[in-house]
Design an enzyme around this catalytic site. Structure first.
Site, PDB file in Angstrom:
ATOM      1  N   CYS A  40       0.783  -1.195  -0.017  1.00 59.15           N
ATOM      2  CA  CYS A  40       0.093  -0.038  -0.074  1.00 59.15           C
ATOM      3  C   CYS A  40       0.704   1.384   0.083  1.00 59.15           C
ATOM      4  O   CYS A  40       2.011   1.201   0.470  1.00 59.15           O
ATOM      5  CB  CYS A  40      -0.884  -0.036   1.158  1.00 59.15           C
ATOM      6  SG  CYS A  40      -1.846   1.539   1.642  1.00 59.15           S
ATOM      7  N   SER A  42       0.747   3.990   1.637  1.00 63.79           N
ATOM      8  CA  SER A  42       0.866   4.421   3.130  1.00 63.79           C
ATOM      9  C   SER A  42       2.302   3.932   3.702  1.00 63.79           C
ATOM     10  O   SER A  42       3.005   4.596   4.374  1.00 63.79           O
ATOM     11  CB  SER A  42      -0.306   4.166   4.148  1.00 63.79           C
ATOM     12  OG  SER A  42      -1.471   4.452   3.526  1.00 63.79           O
ATOM     13  N   HIS A  45       4.780   6.206   2.289  1.00 61.59           N
ATOM     14  CA  HIS A  45       4.858   7.423   3.014  1.00 61.59           C
ATOM     15  C   HIS A  45       5.850   7.301   4.274  1.00 61.59           C
ATOM     16  O   HIS A  45       6.594   8.281   4.615  1.00 61.59           O
ATOM     17  CB  HIS A  45       3.552   7.902   3.432  1.00 61.59           C
ATOM     18  CG  HIS A  45       2.606   8.320   2.592  1.00 61.59           C
ATOM     19  ND1 HIS A  45       1.374   8.260   2.529  1.00 61.59           N
ATOM     20  CD2 HIS A  45       2.979   8.638   1.226  1.00 61.59           C
ATOM     21  CE1 HIS A  45       0.729   8.685   1.424  1.00 61.59           C
ATOM     22  NE2 HIS A  45       1.656   9.084   0.628  1.00 61.59           N
ATOM     23  N   HIS A  61       0.674  -2.872   6.837  1.00 64.16           N
ATOM     24  CA  HIS A  61      -0.384  -2.780   7.650  1.00 64.16           C
ATOM     25  C   HIS A  61      -1.609  -3.405   7.167  1.00 64.16           C
ATOM     26  O   HIS A  61      -2.915  -2.815   7.472  1.00 64.16           O
ATOM     27  CB  HIS A  61      -0.684  -1.147   7.866  1.00 64.16           C
ATOM     28  CG  HIS A  61      -0.698  -0.552   6.687  1.00 64.16           C
ATOM     29  ND1 HIS A  61       0.039  -0.206   5.640  1.00 64.16           N
ATOM     30  CD2 HIS A  61      -2.122  -0.082   6.026  1.00 64.16           C
ATOM     31  CE1 HIS A  61      -0.482   0.277   4.757  1.00 64.16           C
ATOM     32  NE2 HIS A  61      -1.803   0.343   4.646  1.00 64.16           N
ATOM     33  N   CYS A 168      -7.321  -3.121   4.582  1.00 67.20           N
ATOM     34  CA  CYS A 168      -6.858  -1.697   4.306  1.00 67.20           C
ATOM     35  C   CYS A 168      -7.615  -1.288   2.980  1.00 67.20           C
ATOM     36  O   CYS A 168      -8.592  -0.688   2.914  1.00 67.20           O
ATOM     37  CB  CYS A 168      -5.388  -1.219   4.091  1.00 67.20           C
ATOM     38  SG  CYS A 168      -5.226   0.273   3.645  1.00 67.20           S
TER      39      CYS A 168
END
Ligand code: CXF
Ligand code: ZN
Length: 366
Positions: A40, A42, A45, A61, A168
């Site tokens: 993902c 994220s 990031h 996650h 997610c």
């Protein structure tokens, strides 16, 4: 016990596959043998230091696996259970949990940011130093030890890579349409971004009976898959996009606009593409400290609504099993979302491919 994990030791460097030491679950904790972990944006990031977590850290996650062992007092799962992990563990007792907003649980907010367990310690060590875990999980590892509050038992007859995505992308996207925005039949929807989350927003909007559903992306390879997921129109993102959305909505703008990428310029464009009285739902994550110019002068005079959507406003224990039932009954196209599979030691390649935008969802399989 020893296990392999992808460890991030410095921002803006590749993940390192390392052997780390994992401690057994303590009271209220569960050890899970990971089967699948989604790739993902994220996590990226975190690599870039834009979503701050302490180092060294194990990212990941969006995961699913099989319960290996449980700590004292754990009652909701037992060894052998198939589970999907929630990146927003929730306590069930706090102000927000009691008001039906487990995605805002205030007991876990500081815990998840700390990268440690509730007691401030870590269950993972590397070179005798504690290793942090992203948002209470750390799925890029062969095993996780996490709070029972983040573990949701799911049916055993669905592939665990599909169960992982529910943790997610599916919850964030489908939930944003069906729960946060509460799209109604016949409403017009425009979705900026047709990646892992955007495709799920499109699918959620289609479930709600939205029409038209307009998908916008800069990557023309996404257009075909967006249509498979329920888009009635696809637009290549450029200066003419807002005008084209207006043309498709009797000149007014869409009833609902979703931003799934996490770019300020698209959040701003999204407000313009929303009709007066319509709703702009912000789903994509922008970095803390960044600013978006959403003009109050316009919002007041047009009664446009701007909403944040976090984890699709889902209730993991209620909705993860529901999404997997819907998948089993042919209502959610989750097999089609997984477009690439990787081994853990291919994780850097997985992120390089994610960044090119050609993969709907990559999954690390163990
Ligand atoms: C994010 C939300 C912020 C913390 C990391 C996970 N969710 C989805 O990608
Ligand atoms: Zn995610």
């Amino acid at each position: 016990m020893k296990m392999q994990a992808a460890v991030l030791t410095e921002f803006n460097t590749p993940f390192q596959i390392e052997t780390v030491e994992l401690s057994p679950p303590q009271a209220g904790e569960v050890m899970i043998k990971m089967a699948a972990s989604g790739v993902c944006h994220s996590d990226w990031h975190v690599v870039e230091g834009l979503s701050y977590f302490p180092l060294p850290i194990i990212c990941g996650h969006e995961g699913a696996g099989i319960v290996e062992s449980v700590g004292e007092g754990v009652t909701s799962v037992e060894p052998g259970d198939h589970v999907t992990l929630s990146f927003r563990a929730n306590c069930d007792g706090c102000f927000y949990c009691q008001r039906g907003k487990p995605n805002l649980c205030e007991v876990y907010t500081p815990v998840l940011r700390s990268g440690l367990m509730k007691d401030g310690t870590s269950r993972i060590a590397w070179r005798d130093e504690p290793v942090h875990i992203m948002t209470g999980l750390g799925c890029f590892a062969e095993y996780v030890v996490i709070p029972e509050d983040a573990v949701v038992p799911v049916r055993r007859d669905v592939p665990l890579e599909v169960a992982a995505l529910v943790g997610c992308a599916v919850s964030t996207g489908v939930g944003a349409a069906i729960y946060t925005a509460d799209v109604r039949p016949g409403e017009s929807v425009a979705v900026y971004g047709a990646g892992g989350v955007g495709l799920n927003i499109i699918m959620g909007a289609a479930l709600c009976g939205a029409d038209p559903i307009i998908a916008i992306d800069t990557n023309s390879s996404k257009m075909e898959i967006a249509r498979e997921f329920g888009a009635t129109h696809t637009l290549y993102s450029d200066e003419s996009t807002i005008g084209q959305i207006q043309t498709l909505t009797q000149g007014r703008g869409a009833d609902h606009v979703f931003e799934s990428v996490g770019l300020q310029v698209l959040q701003e464009a999204g407000l313009e593409a929303t009709r007066p009285g319509g709703t702009l739902t912000l789903v994509g994550l922008t970095p803390f400290g960044s600013g978006t110019n959403l003009p109050g002068a316009v919002i007041t005079r047009t009664e446009k609504v701007v909403r944040g959507s976090f984890y699709g406003s889902v209730h993991p224990r209620r909705d993860f099993p529901m999404f997997l039932d819907m998948y089993s009954n042919g209502k959610l196209m989750l097999d089609e979302l997984v477009t690439r599979r990787y081994r853990l030691n291919e994780i850097n390649e997985a992120y390089a491919n994610m960044l090119t935008g050609e993969v709907a969802r990559g999954v690390i399989v163990f």
